[in-house]
Motif scaffolding. Sequence first.
Motif, PDB file in Angstrom:
ATOM      1  N   GLU A 149      31.557 -40.944   5.632  1.00 16.38           N
ATOM      2  CA  GLU A 149      31.892 -41.586   4.361  1.00 16.38           C
ATOM      3  C   GLU A 149      30.871 -42.663   3.988  1.00 16.38           C
ATOM      4  OE1 GLU A 149      34.203 -40.719   2.151  1.00 16.38           O
ATOM      5  OE2 GLU A 149      34.624 -39.031   3.472  1.00 16.38           O
ATOM      6  N   SER A 150      30.435 -43.439   4.969  1.00 14.58           N
ATOM      7  CA  SER A 150      29.476 -44.506   4.668  1.00 14.58           C
ATOM      8  C   SER A 150      28.137 -43.928   4.225  1.00 14.58           C
ATOM      9  CB  SER A 150      29.297 -45.431   5.876  1.00 14.58           C
ATOM     10  OG  SER A 150      28.706 -44.753   6.961  1.00 14.58           O
ATOM     11  N   TRP A 151      27.726 -42.821   4.848  1.00 13.61           N
ATOM     12  CA  TRP A 151      26.457 -42.210   4.449  1.00 13.61           C
ATOM     13  C   TRP A 151      26.574 -41.487   3.112  1.00 13.61           C
ATOM     14  CZ3 TRP A 151      21.474 -42.597   5.541  1.00 13.61           C
ATOM     15  CH2 TRP A 151      21.124 -43.326   6.679  1.00 13.61           C
ATOM     16  N   LYS A 152      27.739 -40.951   2.829  1.00 10.30           N
ATOM     17  CA  LYS A 152      27.933 -40.315   1.522  1.00 10.30           C
ATOM     18  C   LYS A 152      27.831 -41.360   0.412  1.00 10.30           C
ATOM     19  CE  LYS A 152      31.957 -38.506   0.573  1.00 10.30           C
ATOM     20  NZ  LYS A 152      33.094 -37.558   0.586  1.00 10.30           N
ATOM     21  N   LEU A 153      28.446 -42.513   0.638  1.00 11.98           N
ATOM     22  CA  LEU A 153      28.353 -43.605  -0.334  1.00 11.98           C
ATOM     23  C   LEU A 153      26.913 -44.105  -0.459  1.00 11.98           C
ATOM     24  CD1 LEU A 153      31.562 -45.669   0.538  1.00 11.98           C
ATOM     25  CD2 LEU A 153      31.136 -44.384  -1.564  1.00 11.98           C
ATOM     26  N   ARG A 154      26.241 -44.191   0.681  1.00 13.53           N
ATOM     27  CA  ARG A 154      24.849 -44.669   0.657  1.00 13.53           C
ATOM     28  C   ARG A 154      23.957 -43.706  -0.123  1.00 13.53           C
ATOM     29  NH1 ARG A 154      24.076 -45.947   5.807  1.00 13.53           N
ATOM     30  NH2 ARG A 154      24.108 -48.203   5.458  1.00 13.53           N
ATOM     31  N   CYS A 155      24.124 -42.425   0.098  1.00 15.10           N
ATOM     32  CA  CYS A 155      23.324 -41.432  -0.636  1.00 15.10           C
ATOM     33  C   CYS A 155      23.485 -41.616  -2.141  1.00 15.10           C
ATOM     34  CB  CYS A 155      23.744 -40.016  -0.244  1.00 15.10           C
ATOM     35  SG  CYS A 155      23.184 -39.481   1.394  1.00 15.10           S
ATOM     36  N   LYS A 156      24.721 -41.786  -2.575  1.00 14.30           N
ATOM     37  CA  LYS A 156      24.985 -41.927  -4.011  1.00 14.30           C
ATOM     38  C   LYS A 156      24.470 -43.264  -4.543  1.00 14.30           C
ATOM     39  CE  LYS A 156      28.949 -38.805  -3.956  1.00 14.30           C
ATOM     40  NZ  LYS A 156      30.411 -38.642  -4.162  1.00 14.30           N
ATOM     41  N   TRP A 157      24.628 -44.307  -3.754  1.00 13.52           N
ATOM     42  CA  TRP A 157      24.150 -45.626  -4.165  1.00 13.52           C
ATOM     43  C   TRP A 157      22.634 -45.645  -4.291  1.00 13.52           C
ATOM     44  CZ3 TRP A 157      23.342 -50.170  -0.357  1.00 13.52           C
ATOM     45  CH2 TRP A 157      22.925 -51.307  -1.056  1.00 13.52           C
ATOM     46  N   TRP A 158      21.955 -45.043  -3.310  1.00  9.42           N
ATOM     47  CA  TRP A 158      20.492 -45.057  -3.308  1.00  9.42           C
ATOM     48  C   TRP A 158      19.883 -44.226  -4.433  1.00  9.42           C
ATOM     49  CZ3 TRP A 158      18.081 -44.986   2.301  1.00  9.42           C
ATOM     50  CH2 TRP A 158      18.461 -46.165   2.959  1.00  9.42           C
ATOM     51  N   MET A 159      20.683 -43.355  -5.052  1.00  9.68           N
ATOM     52  CA  MET A 159      20.169 -42.631  -6.221  1.00  9.68           C
ATOM     53  C   MET A 159      19.627 -43.618  -7.253  1.00  9.68           C
ATOM     54  SD  MET A 159      22.993 -39.684  -6.984  1.00  9.68           S
ATOM     55  CE  MET A 159      23.376 -38.383  -5.815  1.00  9.68           C
ATOM     56  N   ASN A 160      20.348 -44.718  -7.436  1.00 12.94           N
ATOM     57  CA  ASN A 160      19.917 -45.756  -8.378  1.00 12.94           C
ATOM     58  C   ASN A 160      19.217 -46.916  -7.684  1.00 12.94           C
ATOM     59  OD1 ASN A 160      20.975 -44.541 -10.783  1.00 12.94           O
ATOM     60  ND2 ASN A 160      23.020 -45.120 -10.098  1.00 12.94           N
ATOM     61  N   ARG A 161      19.588 -47.181  -6.462  1.00 12.53           N
ATOM     62  CA  ARG A 161      19.012 -48.304  -5.711  1.00 12.53           C
ATOM     63  C   ARG A 161      17.531 -48.077  -5.401  1.00 12.53           C
ATOM     64  NH1 ARG A 161      16.819 -51.897  -3.643  1.00 12.53           N
ATOM     65  NH2 ARG A 161      17.336 -53.125  -1.800  1.00 12.53           N
ATOM     66  N   CYS A 164      12.366 -39.015   2.054  1.00 17.84           N
ATOM     67  CA  CYS A 164      13.723 -39.445   2.402  1.00 17.84           C
ATOM     68  C   CYS A 164      14.730 -38.951   1.371  1.00 17.84           C
ATOM     69  CB  CYS A 164      13.787 -40.967   2.493  1.00 17.84           C
ATOM     70  SG  CYS A 164      13.264 -41.619   4.073  1.00 17.84           S
ATOM     71  N   ALA A 165      14.361 -39.069   0.105  1.00 20.27           N
ATOM     72  CA  ALA A 165      15.251 -38.601  -0.957  1.00 20.27           C
ATOM     73  C   ALA A 165      15.510 -37.107  -0.821  1.00 20.27           C
ATOM     74  CB  ALA A 165      14.641 -38.913  -2.323  1.00 20.27           C
ATOM     75  N   SER A 166      14.490 -36.368  -0.418  1.00 20.13           N
ATOM     76  CA  SER A 166      14.648 -34.931  -0.220  1.00 20.13           C
ATOM     77  C   SER A 166      15.660 -34.634   0.881  1.00 20.13           C
ATOM     78  CB  SER A 166      13.296 -34.305   0.128  1.00 20.13           C
ATOM     79  OG  SER A 166      13.429 -32.925   0.396  1.00 20.13           O
ATOM     80  N   HIS A 167      15.600 -35.399   1.969  1.00 21.26           N
ATOM     81  CA  HIS A 167      16.539 -35.190   3.071  1.00 21.26           C
ATOM     82  C   HIS A 167      17.951 -35.639   2.703  1.00 21.26           C
ATOM     83  CE1 HIS A 167      13.673 -33.735   5.915  1.00 21.26           C
ATOM     84  NE2 HIS A 167      12.911 -34.820   5.828  1.00 21.26           N
ATOM     85  N   MET A 168      18.053 -36.695   1.941  1.00 17.47           N
ATOM     86  CA  MET A 168      19.370 -37.220   1.597  1.00 17.47           C
ATOM     87  C   MET A 168      20.010 -36.485   0.423  1.00 17.47           C
ATOM     88  SD  MET A 168      18.590 -41.316   2.051  1.00 17.47           S
ATOM     89  CE  MET A 168      20.290 -41.866   1.838  1.00 17.47           C
ATOM     90  N   LEU A 169      19.212 -36.190  -0.596  1.00 21.34           N
ATOM     91  CA  LEU A 169      19.755 -35.692  -1.863  1.00 21.34           C
ATOM     92  C   LEU A 169      19.304 -34.276  -2.209  1.00 21.34           C
ATOM     93  CD1 LEU A 169      19.102 -39.023  -3.771  1.00 21.34           C
ATOM     94  CD2 LEU A 169      21.276 -38.263  -2.805  1.00 21.34           C
ATOM     95  N   GLY A 170      18.396 -33.742  -1.424  1.00 20.34           N
ATOM     96  CA  GLY A 170      17.923 -32.383  -1.654  1.00 20.34           C
ATOM     97  C   GLY A 170      16.561 -32.350  -2.329  1.00 20.34           C
ATOM     98  N   PRO A 171      15.785 -31.298  -2.094  1.00 18.96           N
ATOM     99  CA  PRO A 171      14.431 -31.197  -2.645  1.00 18.96           C
ATOM    100  C   PRO A 171      14.393 -31.038  -4.161  1.00 18.96           C
ATOM    101  CG  PRO A 171      15.049 -29.153  -1.553  1.00 18.96           C
ATOM    102  CD  PRO A 171      16.123 -30.152  -1.233  1.00 18.96           C
ATOM    103  N   GLY A 172      15.529 -30.703  -4.763  1.00 23.37           N
ATOM    104  CA  GLY A 172      15.572 -30.548  -6.212  1.00 23.37           C
ATOM    105  C   GLY A 172      15.914 -31.821  -6.957  1.00 23.37           C
ATOM    106  N   PHE A 173      16.118 -32.919  -6.229  1.00 22.93           N
ATOM    107  CA  PHE A 173      16.471 -34.179  -6.881  1.00 22.93           C
ATOM    108  C   PHE A 173      15.303 -34.639  -7.762  1.00 22.93           C
ATOM    109  CE2 PHE A 173      17.122 -38.842  -6.955  1.00 22.93           C
ATOM    110  CZ  PHE A 173      18.414 -38.857  -7.466  1.00 22.93           C
ATOM    111  N   PRO A 174      15.582 -35.152  -8.980  1.00 18.42           N
ATOM    112  CA  PRO A 174      14.513 -35.494  -9.933  1.00 18.42           C
ATOM    113  C   PRO A 174      13.414 -36.398  -9.383  1.00 18.42           C
ATOM    114  CG  PRO A 174      16.625 -35.538 -11.044  1.00 18.42           C
ATOM    115  CD  PRO A 174      16.919 -35.297  -9.592  1.00 18.42           C
ATOM    116  N   TYR A 175      13.780 -37.413  -8.612  1.00 18.47           N
ATOM    117  CA  TYR A 175      12.772 -38.321  -8.048  1.00 18.47           C
ATOM    118  C   TYR A 175      11.803 -37.551  -7.149  1.00 18.47           C
ATOM    119  CZ  TYR A 175      10.888 -42.322  -5.392  1.00 18.47           C
ATOM    120  OH  TYR A 175      10.054 -43.245  -4.796  1.00 18.47           O
ATOM    121  N   VAL A 176      12.340 -36.623  -6.385  1.00 18.67           N
ATOM    122  CA  VAL A 176      11.519 -35.844  -5.449  1.00 18.67           C
ATOM    123  C   VAL A 176      10.542 -34.954  -6.213  1.00 18.67           C
ATOM    124  CG1 VAL A 176      11.558 -34.160  -3.567  1.00 18.67           C
ATOM    125  CG2 VAL A 176      13.390 -35.860  -3.758  1.00 18.67           C
ATOM    126  N   LYS A 177      11.054 -34.244  -7.200  1.00 16.19           N
ATOM    127  CA  LYS A 177      10.197 -33.338  -7.970  1.00 16.19           C
ATOM    128  C   LYS A 177       9.133 -34.108  -8.752  1.00 16.19           C
ATOM    129  CE  LYS A 177      13.458 -31.057 -10.160  1.00 16.19           C
ATOM    130  NZ  LYS A 177      14.085 -30.005 -11.011  1.00 16.19           N
TER     131      LYS A 177
END
Length: 206
Positions: free
Chosen positions: A120-132, A157-170
């Motif tokens: 749960e803490s890592w799920k929250l962190r992943c979502k928070w770091w999208m903007n953080r 890191c974003a690729s590992h946390m949020l997936g390679p298709g995440f906008p920041y990664v691409k």
Amino acid sequence: RLRGRLLEYFDQNQVSTISSCYEEALQRDPTCSYSVERLTEMHRKGYYNTTRLLERIALHLDCVNGKPSIWEELVSCFLRLFSDRTTDYEDCISCNVEGDASIDAFSSLSSVFFEQHTRESWKLRCKWWMNRHFSKNIYMSETAKGDCKLLASKASCASHMLGPGFPYVKAAKSYLSKQEAKHESGFLSRNMENSVKLLQSLEKLT
């Protein structure tokens, strides 16, 4: 932190005490990059485990933007923890996890994330770091500075946390390719190809 430095200088064999000193220093001041770097060095020498380092780096990055070297170490932690999922999967089965969906989700996770609070803490962190850390504004600021190493390590890191298709990664991949930053682009590409897709796996277990 001072005690840890003194022990390192005068009695390096007290590795448990030394690491505890730096952990306590980080708890008091999570912005302290020196403590993270010392724990990282201990980890590289085999005196500090990957799970604890992952959590200490995450605590640090919750509070600061982070140096490229620290982001790179977080990438390494993800890769190490997810490098052998077979044993974790078998452990999961032996614990009688019920339901095919749960078993499939657990099979893609490192055992570090089997505990519910950690998930749960890592799920929250992943979502928070999208903007953080991984927002469009952050990306624009980083590309304006032209720090390809920082961009590559963060995007990995974003690729590992949020997936390679995440906008920041691409966006980072496109930028690095245009800058002809071959080393950084290659580093990011390898991590995109081996993305652990942490959030995706965690959400399957909600």
